[in-house]
Design a protein around this motif. Structure first.
Motif, PDB file in Angstrom:
ATOM      1  N   LEU A  22      66.126  84.008  51.814  1.00  0.00           N
ATOM      2  CA  LEU A  22      65.175  85.053  51.428  1.00  0.00           C
ATOM      3  C   LEU A  22      65.018  86.097  52.534  1.00  0.00           C
ATOM      4  N   ALA A  23      64.994  85.647  53.769  1.00  0.00           N
ATOM      5  CA  ALA A  23      64.865  86.574  54.894  1.00  0.00           C
ATOM      6  C   ALA A  23      66.033  87.551  54.944  1.00  0.00           C
ATOM      7  N   GLU A  26      65.296  90.240  52.430  1.00  0.00           N
ATOM      8  CA  GLU A  26      64.232  91.117  52.938  1.00  0.00           C
ATOM      9  C   GLU A  26      64.746  91.976  54.093  1.00  0.00           C
ATOM     10  N   ASP A  27      65.546  91.391  54.974  1.00  0.00           N
ATOM     11  CA  ASP A  27      66.110  92.154  56.093  1.00  0.00           C
ATOM     12  C   ASP A  27      66.957  93.323  55.596  1.00  0.00           C
ATOM     13  N   ASN A  31      62.803  94.060  48.114  1.00  0.00           N
ATOM     14  CA  ASN A  31      61.449  93.518  47.987  1.00  0.00           C
ATOM     15  C   ASN A  31      61.461  92.289  47.090  1.00  0.00           C
ATOM     16  N   VAL A  32      60.804  91.233  47.522  1.00  0.00           N
ATOM     17  CA  VAL A  32      60.572  90.072  46.663  1.00  0.00           C
ATOM     18  C   VAL A  32      59.320  90.403  45.867  1.00  0.00           C
ATOM     19  N   LEU A  75      64.079  90.293  42.838  1.00  0.00           N
ATOM     20  CA  LEU A  75      64.223  91.224  43.958  1.00  0.00           C
ATOM     21  C   LEU A  75      64.320  92.633  43.402  1.00  0.00           C
ATOM     22  N   PRO A 141      56.556  98.765  50.203  1.00  0.00           N
ATOM     23  CA  PRO A 141      56.122  98.485  51.567  1.00  0.00           C
ATOM     24  C   PRO A 141      55.892  99.762  52.366  1.00  0.00           C
ATOM     25  N   THR A 144      58.943 101.556  54.008  1.00  0.00           N
ATOM     26  CA  THR A 144      59.997 102.186  53.206  1.00  0.00           C
ATOM     27  C   THR A 144      60.486 103.519  53.772  1.00  0.00           C
ATOM     28  N   GLN A 147      63.233 103.011  56.146  1.00  0.00           N
ATOM     29  CA  GLN A 147      64.416 102.269  55.717  1.00  0.00           C
ATOM     30  C   GLN A 147      65.432 103.112  54.958  1.00  0.00           C
TER      31      GLN A 147
END
Length: 152
Positions: A22-23, A26-27, A31-32, A75, A141, A144, A147
């Protein structure tokens, strides 16, 4: 934004890799937006893998996927389906490239840790199998803008 479904299979949960997998998503900036742990019933397995039920190897798949707890998740992100498929790597862990989830953690075709939807139709169908609409919690988030560009 695109949504996709992932299923952390029993081998992923039993090997205590769920958090690490999961990480990685996310990395990557996905988004979960929904997640739950459950045991897949034979009936749910038949619905999920409907296109494979008549194949000779299906009973082994059903036994595997119903054999322990799984983590189902939705996701969301840019080109989420394609991004997840690339991150997973080849179905057979022995053939998956290093750096992919299966390439780094799997050495099996069946025990390949994670299922990911293969297209938008299957993503929609699989999400609906595991989640009610009110269980999905989309959000943006605050990170964002750092990113991706505003026009992406």
């Amino acid at each position: 934004m695109e949504r996709t479904f992932i299923l952390l299979k029993p081998d992923c949960v039993q090997r205590r890799l769920a958090g690490r997998v999961l990480a990685r998503f996310e990395d990557k900036g996905l988004n979960v937006i929904a997640m739950k742990m459950l045991r897949i019933t034979p009936d749910l397995a038949k619905q999920h893998y409907a296109e494979h039920v008549e194949k000779g190897w299906y009973p082994t798949l059903e036994e595997f996927v119903t054999g322990g707890p799984v983590v189902a998740a939705v996701l969301e992100g840019l080109d989420a389906i394609g991004v997840v498929r690339e991150m997973l790597g080849a179905t057979n862990g022995l053939q998956a490239a290093p750096g992919t989830i299966r390439g780094d953690f799997s050495s099996s075709r069946q025990m390949n840790l994670v299922h990911g939807s293969d297209g938008s139709e299957s993503a929609t169908r699989e999400i609906a199998l595991y989640f009610a609409e009110d269980e999905i919690c989309a959000y943006e988030p605050t990170i964002t803008p750092w990113q991706r560009a505003a026009d992406e």
